[in-house]
Design a protein around this motif. Structure first.
Motif, short mmCIF file in Angstrom:
data_model
loop_
_atom_site.label_atom_id
_atom_site.label_comp_id
_atom_site.label_asym_id
_atom_site.label_seq_id
_atom_site.Cartn_x
_atom_site.Cartn_y
_atom_site.Cartn_z
N ARG A 191 0.85 -1.18 0.00
CA ARG A 191 0.00 0.00 0.00
C ARG A 191 0.89 1.24 0.00
O ARG A 191 2.06 1.17 0.40
CB ARG A 191 -0.86 0.05 1.27
CG ARG A 191 -1.89 -1.02 1.33
CD ARG A 191 -2.78 -0.84 2.55
NE ARG A 191 -3.63 -2.02 2.67
CZ ARG A 191 -4.60 -2.14 3.55
NH1 ARG A 191 -4.85 -1.18 4.41
NH2 ARG A 191 -5.33 -3.24 3.59
N SER A 192 0.31 2.36 -0.36
CA SER A 192 1.09 3.60 -0.32
C SER A 192 1.40 3.94 1.14
O SER A 192 0.69 3.50 2.05
CB SER A 192 0.30 4.74 -0.93
OG SER A 192 -0.78 5.07 -0.09
N PRO A 193 2.45 4.74 1.37
CA PRO A 193 2.74 5.17 2.74
C PRO A 193 1.53 5.79 3.43
O PRO A 193 1.30 5.55 4.62
CB PRO A 193 3.87 6.18 2.56
CG PRO A 193 4.58 5.72 1.33
CD PRO A 193 3.49 5.20 0.42
N MET A 194 0.72 6.57 2.68
CA MET A 194 -0.46 7.18 3.31
C MET A 194 -1.41 6.11 3.85
O MET A 194 -1.89 6.21 4.97
CB MET A 194 -1.22 8.07 2.31
CG MET A 194 -2.49 8.65 2.92
SD MET A 194 -3.51 9.58 1.77
CE MET A 194 -4.38 8.26 0.92
N MET A 195 -1.67 5.08 3.04
CA MET A 195 -2.61 4.04 3.47
C MET A 195 -2.00 3.17 4.56
O MET A 195 -2.68 2.73 5.48
CB MET A 195 -3.06 3.19 2.28
CG MET A 195 -3.86 3.93 1.23
SD MET A 195 -5.24 4.97 1.83
CE MET A 195 -6.23 3.82 2.76
N MET A 196 -0.67 2.91 4.49
CA MET A 196 -0.01 2.16 5.56
C MET A 196 -0.17 2.91 6.88
O MET A 196 -0.43 2.32 7.93
CB MET A 196 1.48 1.98 5.27
CG MET A 196 1.78 0.95 4.21
SD MET A 196 3.53 0.50 4.27
CE MET A 196 3.64 -0.55 2.82
N MET A 197 -0.03 4.25 6.81
CA MET A 197 -0.16 5.03 8.04
C MET A 197 -1.56 4.90 8.60
O MET A 197 -1.76 4.78 9.81
CB MET A 197 0.20 6.50 7.78
CG MET A 197 0.14 7.35 9.03
SD MET A 197 1.16 6.72 10.39
CE MET A 197 2.63 7.71 10.21
N GLY A 198 -2.57 4.89 7.72
CA GLY A 198 -3.95 4.70 8.17
C GLY A 198 -4.09 3.43 8.97
O GLY A 198 -4.66 3.42 10.08
N SER A 199 -3.55 2.32 8.42
CA SER A 199 -3.64 1.04 9.12
C SER A 199 -2.92 1.09 10.45
O SER A 199 -3.40 0.55 11.47
CB SER A 199 -2.99 -0.08 8.30
OG SER A 199 -3.58 -0.18 7.05
#
Ligand code: HC1
Ligand code: SF4
Length: 563
Positions: free
Chosen positions: A311-319
């Motif tokens: 996943r993109s860093p943005m979506m990884m951060m969400g998780s």
């Protein structure tokens, strides 16, 4: 240089200058509307006419200077022409005034209001033909820079070609059109109201900020272009009501661990395969740019298996925020409102992808562009230049120089090489600043020799495309076997996220170079410059994920694509 006389005074100017550039270099005001330094002159609006010595009027934006040339910008008929252009403009935009005052852009969820004023949207950008002044800049950005050809400017304003609604087109949401639009006829879909609602509901507000925002947010709030404003940006977000501000750079480091491990696994298979078989495997593509994902899904679906599953860093951060961080802080994930500040409009679509739903939850609740954050800072009268520097919140706030590089074209590649090379060779890559990945060329390529620590020397063939037009040139050539690579980075905006469609609008012709230099200097100043050396990354693997590409990592940090 050549000598030109402007308003009776002689100046020496470079011979490739237009009359407009010559006048502006002397600080002489010439009004413009359709002109933009990054687009070939369109010559549409005629606001820039000047009076030539021979009695003719000429458009300053599109006529070159010549030695001995003389022209005036201050005669009554030049002023009358410019006044006529702007009178016409005012007449065209009059109906726009009520929605402008109401600032409808912040209420994109009130769909009735949106359709009532004929706004078209695909969830990433909004097109409002009633605000269009027919300058043609957005059309040029989409057709000439991105070579997508989605938009056309008609007598009744800008619209998608062929009478289609935006979501019926193959628009990838890059937002370049919106960053060239002078009036807001094309803009990002605003998520500001989502933030206000969450604050009013008493949610715990957690913000993350992308690598490229820190080198551009200052332009929105009184700081010179090219300055890095990380600490002030964090302070501004706290002043706006955020309880925690964490760094997308942290998960950029995490991406390198996940994507780097995936690349190493793939290369070990490729290097062990027979040459013909290896070539058939094709390259692995980076997956952090959502406009690139939209593009590959619609145009090159045969290559979906070649996309990194990270996943993109943005979506990884969400998780990470709604699992690891929530648990550490003792907050229920459903009580968290997590938003990202991004230089990008396509990120607004990425958070709604069904493949990103994690444990039944949407992990990123909203995306504000750099421009939207700038608007909020100004609206709340925050004196940005005077803010003290504040730090990101632990334990997901630290990052390395490799991570900030994500913000520029070539940065993901450079960051990945720093880690993958060291793991494969058992020693560091000779140089940390990897020159072939640097600069603003649309396509960059190189071969990296890697002396495997437990075997022979192998070659990793890399390529970097920025600007979706370059990727779209590259893809058919890869398919035809004319380009053979192992690892390819693609960013849909020219120059990468530093010139993302959600970045501040700028008429500075050197703006991308300035932001890129700021990224490079931020990397050089970093104490740690390799993702695998980030202590908080080591900690999250130890405490939570186990190891890169583990089962848990797959569940929370990887994704699938739509075919
Ligand atoms: Fe980007 Fe990325 S670098 S995509 O260009 O991989 O938007 O800045 O946040 O997610 O880290 C954008 C920038 C950003 C992601 C990272
Ligand atoms: Fe074209 Fe990108 Fe704008 Fe879509 S978002 S219309 S692809 S410039």
């Amino acid at each position: 240089t050549v000598s030109v006389t402007i308003n009776g005074t002689s100046y020496d100017v470079p011979k490739n200058y237009t009359m407009l550039e010559a006048a502006r270099a002397q600080g002489i005001f010439v009004p413009t509307l359709c002109y933009h330094p990054r687009i070939k002159p369109l010559g549409r609006c005629k606001a820039c006419v000047v009076d030539m010595e021979d009695g003719n009027l000429s458009m300053a934006c599109s006529s070159k200077v010549a030695d001995g040339m003389s022209f005036r910008t201050d005669t009554p008929r030049v002023k009358a022409k410019a006044a006529a252009v702007f009178r016409e403009l005012k007449a065209k935009t009059m109906p726009v005034v009520p929605p402008r005052r109401l600032d409808l852009s912040e209420f994109e969820n009130t769909f009735d209001a949106v359709t009532a004023c004929d706004v078209d949207t695909n969830g990433m950008i909004m097109v409002d033909p009633s605000m269009c002044v027919d300058c043609g800049r957005c059309e040029a950005a989409c057709s000439k820079i991105q070579e997508m050809g989605i938009l056309e400017t008609t007598a009744s304003g800008v619209r998608p070609h062929g009478g289609l609604r935006l979501d019926e087109t193959r628009c990838i949401g890059c937002g370049q059109c919106s960053s060239f639009c002078p009036t807001g006829a094309i803009s990002e879909v605003s998520h500001i109201e989502r933030l206000y609602t969450a604050i009013a509901e008493g949610k715990t507000i957690v913000a993350q900020t992308a690598p490229a925002v820190r080198v551009a947010i200052g332009e929105e709030c009184g700081v010179a272009a090219g300055e890095v404003s990380t600490g002030k940006m964090v302070a501004a977000l706290k002043a706006l009501g955020c309880n925690y501000v964490v760094d997308t750079d942290f998960t950029a480091d995490l991406t390198i661990m996940e994507e780097g491990t995936e690349l190493i696994g793939r290369m070990q298979k490729k290097w062990a395969a027979a040459p013909e078989q290896a070539e058939k495997m094709g390259p692995m593509f980076t997956s952090c740019c959502p406009a690139w994902i939209n593009n590959i899904e619609t145009r090159f679906p045969d290559y979906l298996d070649n996309l990194s599953t990270a996943r993109s860093p943005m979506m990884m951060m969400g998780s990470v925020v709604k699992t690891y961080f929530a648990k550490k802080m003792g907050i229920k994930p459903e009580d968290i409102f997590h938003f990202a500040v991004m230089p990008c409009t396509a990120k607004k679509g990425e958070i709604d992808r069904m493949q990103m739903v994690t444990g039944g939850m949407k992990v990123v609740d909203a995306v504000l562009t750099t421009r939207e954050l700038g608007k909020l800072i100004r609206k709340h009268h925050i004196d940005f230049p005077a803010l003290p520097n504040q730090e990101f919140d632990s334990p997901i706030g630290s990052s390395t120089g490799a991570a900030v590089l994500f913000g520029t074209t070539g940065g993901v590649m450079e960051a990945a090489l720093r880690t993958a090379y060291e793991i494969l060779a058992g020693k560091p890559l000779g140089t940390l600043s990897y020159t072939p990945a640097r600069g603003l060329d649309g396509i960059k390529e190189a071969s990296v020799e890697i002396p495997l620590k437990d075997g022979p020397t192998k070659t990793l063939r890399i390529a970097i495309a920025s600007g979706i037009s370059n990727a779209n040139v590259m893809m058919p050539e890869i398919a035809a076997g004319k380009r053979n690579y192992d690892f390819v980075e693609v960013m849909a905006c020219p120059g990468g996220c530093i010139s993302g469609g959600g970045q501040p609008k700028s008429l500075d012709p050197k703006i991308i170079e300035k932001r890129q230099s700021a990224i490079y200097s931020d990397d050089e100043k970093a104490k740690l410059r390799k993702s695998h050396e980030n202590p908080e990354i080591q900690q999250i693997y130890k405490e939570f994920f186990g190891e890169p590409n583990s089962h848990k990592a797959h569940e929370l940090l990887h994704t699938t694509y739509a075919d």
